[in-house]
Scaffold this motif. Structure first.
Motif, PDB file in Angstrom:
ATOM      1  N   ALA A 126      -0.155  -5.763   1.071  1.00 35.02           N
ATOM      2  CA  ALA A 126      -1.604  -6.136   0.782  1.00 35.02           C
ATOM      3  C   ALA A 126      -1.665  -7.292  -0.241  1.00 35.02           C
ATOM      4  CB  ALA A 126      -2.090  -4.898  -0.005  1.00 35.02           C
ATOM      5  N   ILE A 172      -8.447   0.147  -5.934  1.00 36.28           N
ATOM      6  CA  ILE A 172      -9.778  -0.105  -5.665  1.00 36.28           C
ATOM      7  C   ILE A 172     -10.891   0.647  -5.948  1.00 36.28           C
ATOM      8  CG2 ILE A 172     -11.151  -0.942  -3.383  1.00 36.28           C
ATOM      9  CD1 ILE A 172      -7.304  -1.253  -3.201  1.00 36.28           C
ATOM     10  N   ARG A 186      -8.102   3.606  -2.720  1.00 30.79           N
ATOM     11  CA  ARG A 186      -6.865   3.357  -2.391  1.00 30.79           C
ATOM     12  C   ARG A 186      -6.253   2.588  -3.471  1.00 30.79           C
ATOM     13  NH1 ARG A 186      -6.746   2.865   3.566  1.00 30.79           N
ATOM     14  NH2 ARG A 186      -7.943   4.515   4.147  1.00 30.79           N
ATOM     15  N   ARG A 236     -14.067  -6.959  -3.429  1.00 33.44           N
ATOM     16  CA  ARG A 236     -13.796  -5.529  -4.295  1.00 33.44           C
ATOM     17  C   ARG A 236     -13.991  -5.499  -5.844  1.00 33.44           C
ATOM     18  NH1 ARG A 236     -14.081  -5.349   0.710  1.00 33.44           N
ATOM     19  NH2 ARG A 236     -12.664  -4.081   2.135  1.00 33.44           N
ATOM     20  N   VAL A 249      -9.699  -9.446  -0.946  1.00 32.84           N
ATOM     21  CA  VAL A 249      -8.626  -8.635  -0.466  1.00 32.84           C
ATOM     22  C   VAL A 249      -8.155  -8.937   0.904  1.00 32.84           C
ATOM     23  CG1 VAL A 249      -9.115  -6.778  -2.176  1.00 32.84           C
ATOM     24  CG2 VAL A 249      -9.928  -6.453   0.161  1.00 32.84           C
ATOM     25  N   LEU A 269      -8.160  -1.783   2.445  1.00 34.34           N
ATOM     26  CA  LEU A 269      -8.274  -1.566   1.202  1.00 34.34           C
ATOM     27  C   LEU A 269      -9.574  -1.165   0.908  1.00 34.34           C
ATOM     28  CD1 LEU A 269      -6.210  -4.779   0.278  1.00 34.34           C
ATOM     29  CD2 LEU A 269      -5.569  -2.513   0.384  1.00 34.34           C
ATOM     30  N   VAL A 312      -2.528   0.014  -4.664  1.00 36.17           N
ATOM     31  CA  VAL A 312      -1.468  -1.011  -4.188  1.00 36.17           C
ATOM     32  C   VAL A 312      -0.676  -1.100  -5.241  1.00 36.17           C
ATOM     33  CG1 VAL A 312      -0.944  -3.293  -3.439  1.00 36.17           C
ATOM     34  CG2 VAL A 312      -3.011  -2.283  -2.416  1.00 36.17           C
ATOM     35  N   ARG A 345       0.842  -1.232  -0.015  1.00 39.32           N
ATOM     36  CA  ARG A 345      -0.031   0.105  -0.027  1.00 39.32           C
ATOM     37  C   ARG A 345       0.909   1.240   0.032  1.00 39.32           C
ATOM     38  NH1 ARG A 345      -2.271  -0.452   5.137  1.00 39.32           N
ATOM     39  NH2 ARG A 345      -1.214  -2.537   5.586  1.00 39.32           N
TER      40      ARG A 345
END
Length: 464
Positions: free
Chosen positions: A201, A240, A228, A249, A218, A224, A230, A195
């Motif tokens: 993550a 996301i 956000r 997600r 996730v 998350l 990653v 992240r």
């Protein structure tokens, strides 16, 4: 003289009193016993009928050849995945959501309902599918060669169990029959990254929504949230987009070039949660069947992992036809049934296909008196989703949430080749519906006692 008379009178009185007391006691006892007897008779006449436990089938154990037991001396240890162009990341395995994507249909068979809920039918409760399995029996790596795994053959008609090796399968399938295989391919659905804060993550891609968007599980879920991002690798990151009602997600993949190429380059093989190690280069080929074709699964159709090109050639040389079907395996395959009433379980949806050509070939086999051998529970679920009431296989291309459990009557499958399954799982219930509950659990107890290897990279079972 008077004294004697008095004594006699006293004695007579005492005797009379004693007799009266005895009579009273006897009467009381008789009354009490009568009341007890009446109550017992009333209770027996009003009690619900109870099923008599049926005797377990008597199995004859035979050995086709001597099987060398494999020792399991090593202790299983957790190993983190290696980093990919990033600092090392170590995450706990993803936990499957309680409500994955489902297709709410009417394809789940209903168990018979008893007027007395206290009457228990063996195999009707989830707890009936518990069994003890030593950790050492859970295969962490596949055997070499593929068809060198062991094969436990359950003959339903003869009530026998026979120990063989998987390469013997060619001798078991008669000419004019057909094996039905699932040609799905496992894609590198597990993405590890960091992240913006530097924390680790993890994503498990479930299905594509379009070319760049996927539904994914996730971890850690609380960190998350939509908006956000990653970083998976330089030039490859995950955004996301939204949270679904199932707590998964919708994510967007940003890559320099084709997204699918980035997944294959930087993703990991999504090994099952009971394999306690990182994936390695060997898993790239071994967690894939030799006939895998269309990418879309997050778990392998494991019964197919035992086949080699040479074994398939031997089977076909005997006049056995191979017919392809497709079912993309989702993560729900590992999810145990939580409720003790299996009918309360929400079955996950998986995409399946039977082409018109495959349906025609399968029906032709049966028309000439041949039998259909399903390779794996995924092939079973596909065939039963495609079979009509008369047992004819129809072409399909849709999602299925079919839940096969006792006392389901199979229409599209005659014989089954499968691996050993998790306790309390829908797959073990499927096997019990096909082979019989008592036969299935006896076979599993035998497999544990004989040190068979269990689950995805484990040994196999054939139900004839």
């Amino acid at each position: 003289m008077v004294v004697v008379v008095v004594v006699v009178v006293v004695v007579v009185v005492v005797v009379v009193v004693v007799v009266v007391v005895v009579v009273v006691v006897v009467v009381v006892v008789v009354v009490v016993l009568s009341l007890v007897l009446v109550l017992l008779l009333f209770s027996a006449s009003s009690a619900p009928p109870r099923l008599r436990a049926s005797a377990k089938p008597q199995f004859t154990m035979s050995r086709h050849r001597t099987i060398t037991r494999r020792a399991h001396p090593r202790t299983i240890r957790m190993n983190p995945h290696p980093a990919i162009s990033l600092p090392a990341i170590s995450l706990s395995p993803l936990r499957f959501p309680p409500s994955p994507i489902v297709f709410r249909g009417s394809m789940r068979p209903e168990l018979p309902v008893s007027a007395d809920s206290s009457v228990h039918i063996a195999g009707s409760r989830t707890s009936d599918y518990d069994y003890d399995l030593p950790t050492a029996c859970i295969a962490q790596r596949p055997v070499e060669p593929r068809d060198g795994s062991r094969l436990l053959v359950l003959d339903r008609a003869a009530n026998t169990l026979t120990h063989r090796t998987f390469r013997d399968l060619a001798e078991l399938i008669p000419a004019n029959d057909a094996i039905v295989v699932n040609t799905t391919r496992v894609f590198r659905a597990r993405l590890l990254g960091r992240r913006d804060s530097g924390g680790p993550a993890e994503f498990l891609l479930l299905r594509p929504v379009d070319d760049t968007h996927y539904e994914a599980m996730v971890h850690p879920g609380s960190k998350l949230r939509p908006g956000r991002t990653v970083t998976i690798a330089p030039g490859f990151r995950v955004e996301i987009v939204e949270t679904t009602p199932h707590r998964t997600r919708i994510v967007r993949l940003h890559a320099e070039g084709d997204v699918r190429d980035a997944i294959e380059q930087f993703g990991h093989i999504p090994l099952p949660p009971y394999i306690n190690r990182a994936d390695d280069v060997n898993d790239t080929s071994r967690y894939q069947t030799v006939f895998a074709d269309q990418s879309g699964s997050v778990a392998a159709p494991t019964a197919g992992l035992h086949f080699t090109p040479e074994l398939l050639a031997r089977i076909e040389a005997r006049g056995v036809q191979r017919v392809n079907v497709l079912l993309h395996v989702g993560p729900g395959t590992f999810r145990p049934v939580q409720d003790d009433d299996p009918s309360a379980h929400i079955m996950h949806e998986e995409w399946c296909e039977v082409s018109a050509e495959s349906a025609q070939a399968l029906n032709a086999v049966r028309d000439r008196g041949g039998k259909l051998w399903a390779v794996g529970t995924t092939s079973v679920r596909t065939l039963e989703s495609a079979a009509d009431a008369s047992g004819r296989i129809q072409p399909i291309s849709r999602g299925t949430n079919i839940f096969l459990r006792p006392p389901y009557q199979f229409r599209g499958v005659d014989h089954l080749i499968t691996n050993f399954h998790l306790p309390r799982s829908t797959l073990l219930m499927l096997l019990a519906a096909f082979a019989g509950y008592e036969q299935t659990m006896h076979a599993y107890r035998t497999a544990v006692a004989e040190q068979y290897r269990f689950y995805s990279y484990g040994d196999a079972m054939c139900v004839v």
